[in-house]
Design a protein around this motif. Sequence first.
Motif, mmCIF file in Angstrom:
data_model
loop_
_atom_site.group_PDB
_atom_site.id
_atom_site.type_symbol
_atom_site.label_atom_id
_atom_site.label_comp_id
_atom_site.label_asym_id
_atom_site.label_seq_id
_atom_site.Cartn_x
_atom_site.Cartn_y
_atom_site.Cartn_z
ATOM 1 N N LEU A 21 0.827 -1.201 0.000
ATOM 2 C CA LEU A 21 0.000 0.000 0.000
ATOM 3 C C LEU A 21 0.867 1.258 0.000
ATOM 4 O O LEU A 21 0.595 2.215 -0.730
ATOM 5 N N ARG A 22 1.943 1.255 0.801
ATOM 6 C CA ARG A 22 2.841 2.409 0.856
ATOM 7 C C ARG A 22 3.446 2.693 -0.515
ATOM 8 O O ARG A 22 3.484 3.845 -0.967
ATOM 9 N N TYR A 31 5.679 10.960 -3.879
ATOM 10 C CA TYR A 31 6.660 10.972 -2.785
ATOM 11 C C TYR A 31 6.293 9.852 -1.815
ATOM 12 O O TYR A 31 5.167 9.372 -1.814
ATOM 13 N N ARG A 32 7.259 9.415 -1.017
ATOM 14 C CA ARG A 32 7.000 8.338 -0.051
ATOM 15 C C ARG A 32 6.258 8.913 1.153
ATOM 16 O O ARG A 32 6.776 9.774 1.854
ATOM 17 N N PRO A 33 5.026 8.444 1.384
ATOM 18 C CA PRO A 33 4.250 8.953 2.514
ATOM 19 C C PRO A 33 4.790 8.430 3.841
ATOM 20 O O PRO A 33 5.402 7.368 3.908
ATOM 21 N N ARG A 34 4.522 9.193 4.886
ATOM 22 C CA ARG A 34 4.902 8.762 6.224
ATOM 23 C C ARG A 34 4.010 7.609 6.649
ATOM 24 O O ARG A 34 2.932 7.399 6.107
ATOM 25 N N ASP A 40 -3.579 6.079 7.927
ATOM 26 C CA ASP A 40 -4.802 6.851 7.676
ATOM 27 C C ASP A 40 -5.552 6.278 6.484
ATOM 28 O O ASP A 40 -6.773 6.125 6.513
ATOM 29 N N GLN A 41 -4.827 5.971 5.429
ATOM 30 C CA GLN A 41 -5.429 5.414 4.220
ATOM 31 C C GLN A 41 -6.055 4.046 4.523
ATOM 32 O O GLN A 41 -7.161 3.755 4.078
#
Length: 53
Positions: A21-22, A31-34, A40-41
Amino acid sequence: MATKNEPLKLHGGQARQFRKLRDALEKELGYRPRKTRVFDQLLEHYDGPHFDG
């Protein structure tokens, strides 16, 4: 007012799903999400067990 944090650790298949998912979000966002954004997603789209309480 501050709320409690919940420490989470993922192992095995759950960790693989998280990374999958990341990586998909990274492609979408550019960009790479935290980790918090990925969680959250996950929570936003979770449709798991429903309990009749």
